[in-house]
Design an enzyme around this catalytic site. Sequence first.
Site, short mmCIF file in Angstrom:
data_model
loop_
_atom_site.label_atom_id
_atom_site.label_comp_id
_atom_site.label_asym_id
_atom_site.label_seq_id
_atom_site.Cartn_x
_atom_site.Cartn_y
_atom_site.Cartn_z
N LYS A 25 64.29 22.46 68.34
CA LYS A 25 64.65 23.80 69.72
C LYS A 25 64.21 23.14 71.73
CE LYS A 25 65.60 28.00 67.43
NZ LYS A 25 65.24 29.00 67.40
N ARG A 44 63.22 27.07 58.48
CA ARG A 44 64.53 26.55 58.85
C ARG A 44 65.46 25.44 60.26
NH1 ARG A 44 68.37 28.92 62.56
NH2 ARG A 44 70.07 29.29 62.12
#
Length: 309
Positions: A250, A284
């Site tokens: 991210k 995840r």
Amino acid sequence: MQYPLQYRGEAIKPAPFYVWGIVNTTPDSFYDGGCYEKVDHAVAHARALWEEGAWILDIGGASSRPGAQDVSSLEEWQRIAPVISAVQRFSAEKKEREASRGAGAVRRDIVPLQFAEKPLISIDTWRAEVAEKALEKGVEIINDISAFNWEKKLLDVVAAYKPLYVLMHCQGRPQTMQDTPAYNNVVRDVYAFFEQKMNILVQKGLPEENIILDFGIGFGKTLEHNLALLQNIEFFETLKRPLLLGLSQKSLFGHLLGQEKNERSVSTQVCTALAMQSGIIHHRVHEVKKTVETLALTYALQKHRKGNG
């Protein structure tokens, strides 16, 4: 936060951790958009992630990256429906995954590593219609970034079918969520949000043991907000629900370290290991094999440190 997951009255035993493999069928996801638009590519990717050690395959048909545009529920469903069907046909027989390197060679006497005989399927959606169609097909998990805020009917669908349900915190919608995110105290605000939403879900009829929590790293949060949540994982222990961490590749790594999206693998693995030390066993990720190895090593070192060996 090693609370056992329950699904239809049965406990899903610890593995001792769960890796969620990301399967994006979208053209515009932030990391791998366009790579798995074709059904055969998405299915091959899903199978590879499962073989690498993913317990859950999280299939998404609509991008939720900052600035992403909506697609119709029909288009979202058409993207994911054939992938769901194909994944459900994966062999339920136990696979022998002993490889010369990687997760298959982990010392099982030290790390009680297990592979899923058949992956659980999670659908990354906030739309009630898509969720209901997926649950009708036998999907086990709904991963909802909206916390049933964007379509109220989703709450009714979840209460009726009683799947495992990921309750994620998101301030705003993807189109605008990163414009001006603000909190009084992000840790306490997210905690209060979880409390409120969990109460609604339980009162509606979803068993509390079906709920998984997700901070929503990068969803309506600045770098400082994201770091505050990651630094205070233990604060959420009193909610007595497992946390799913979704920080794979991210932008927080870009903001903090100046890394481009293809340079964030090591940073992702370091944060994954530190989060597991704080009690998070659900992760995840895009890179399943690396994550399984990271978590196996973290488990082995943590077990030795605590004197449980």
